[in-house]
Design a protein around this motif. Structure first.
Motif, PDB file in Angstrom:
ATOM      1  N   GLU A 150     -28.972 -41.717  39.084  1.00  0.00           N
ATOM      2  CA  GLU A 150     -30.714 -42.449  39.615  1.00  0.00           C
ATOM      3  C   GLU A 150     -30.657 -43.255  38.244  1.00  0.00           C
ATOM      4  N   SER A 151     -31.382 -43.988  38.133  1.00  0.00           N
ATOM      5  CA  SER A 151     -31.665 -44.920  36.851  1.00  0.00           C
ATOM      6  C   SER A 151     -32.805 -44.019  36.296  1.00  0.00           C
ATOM      7  N   PRO A 152     -33.018 -44.662  34.351  1.00  0.00           N
ATOM      8  CA  PRO A 152     -33.780 -43.927  33.393  1.00  0.00           C
ATOM      9  C   PRO A 152     -34.932 -44.308  33.890  1.00  0.00           C
ATOM     10  N   THR A 153     -34.979 -44.857  34.631  1.00  0.00           N
ATOM     11  CA  THR A 153     -36.725 -45.238  34.802  1.00  0.00           C
ATOM     12  C   THR A 153     -37.113 -44.529  36.114  1.00  0.00           C
ATOM     13  N   ALA A 154     -36.369 -44.152  36.959  1.00  0.00           N
ATOM     14  CA  ALA A 154     -36.508 -42.815  37.831  1.00  0.00           C
ATOM     15  C   ALA A 154     -36.361 -41.810  37.565  1.00  0.00           C
TER      16      ALA A 154
END
Length: 148
Positions: free
Chosen positions: A101-105
């Motif tokens: 998953e993305s760092p933000t997610a």
């Protein structure tokens, strides 16, 4: 040099990657720590540890980024720079590739759990924001003020 004789040298390079992951390390500097040519080092490291030295370093940086995203109130860009990436795009794609998953997610999922987070200003006051070369996060990102 036999594989058994090379093991302490490989460990020295791996320890350097573990300790100095945020520094601008490259294959040459890791091989120099092992005191062997970079091509021989790369082959032997991969045979011994199951991944190339640069993949190991990237994984180590991503693991540290996961720690910071879970526990600190920092932006993804600040975390990216703190763990040794110079490009947010490279960081985000590698993070997504390794974590799924993305760092933000990832950060948002941990924030939603409501656990305590360390304020970014505290980390900066404690010197956690020191980049390789001694510049601070504010200097690195072009800001003159420290977050807080």
């Amino acid at each position: 040099m036999s594989p058994a004789a090379l093991l302490p040298h490989l460990r020295r390079a791996r320890d350097l990657a573990d300790r100095r992951y945020a520094d601008p390390l490259d294959l040459g500097s890791l091989a120099a720590a092992a005191n062997v040519s970079k091509y021989h080092f790369s082959r032997c490291f991969a045979d011994t540890y199951g991944e190339t030295p640069m993949r190991y370093l990237t994984r180590r940086r991503i693991e540290r980024a996961q720690d910071l995203l879970r526990s600190a109130n920092l932006t993804v860009t600040e975390v990216c720079m703190m763990v040794g990436f110079s490009s947010l795009g490279s960081f985000s794609s590698r993070f997504t590739e390794l974590v799924g998953e993305s760092p933000t997610a990832y950060r948002d999922r941990w924030v939603a759990r409501g656990g305590p987070r360390i304020p970014g200003c505290f980390l900066f006051m404690r010197g956690v924001d020191r980049w390789p070369g001694g510049t601070t996060a504010g200097e690195q990102s072009g800001r003159s003020d420290q977050p807080g």
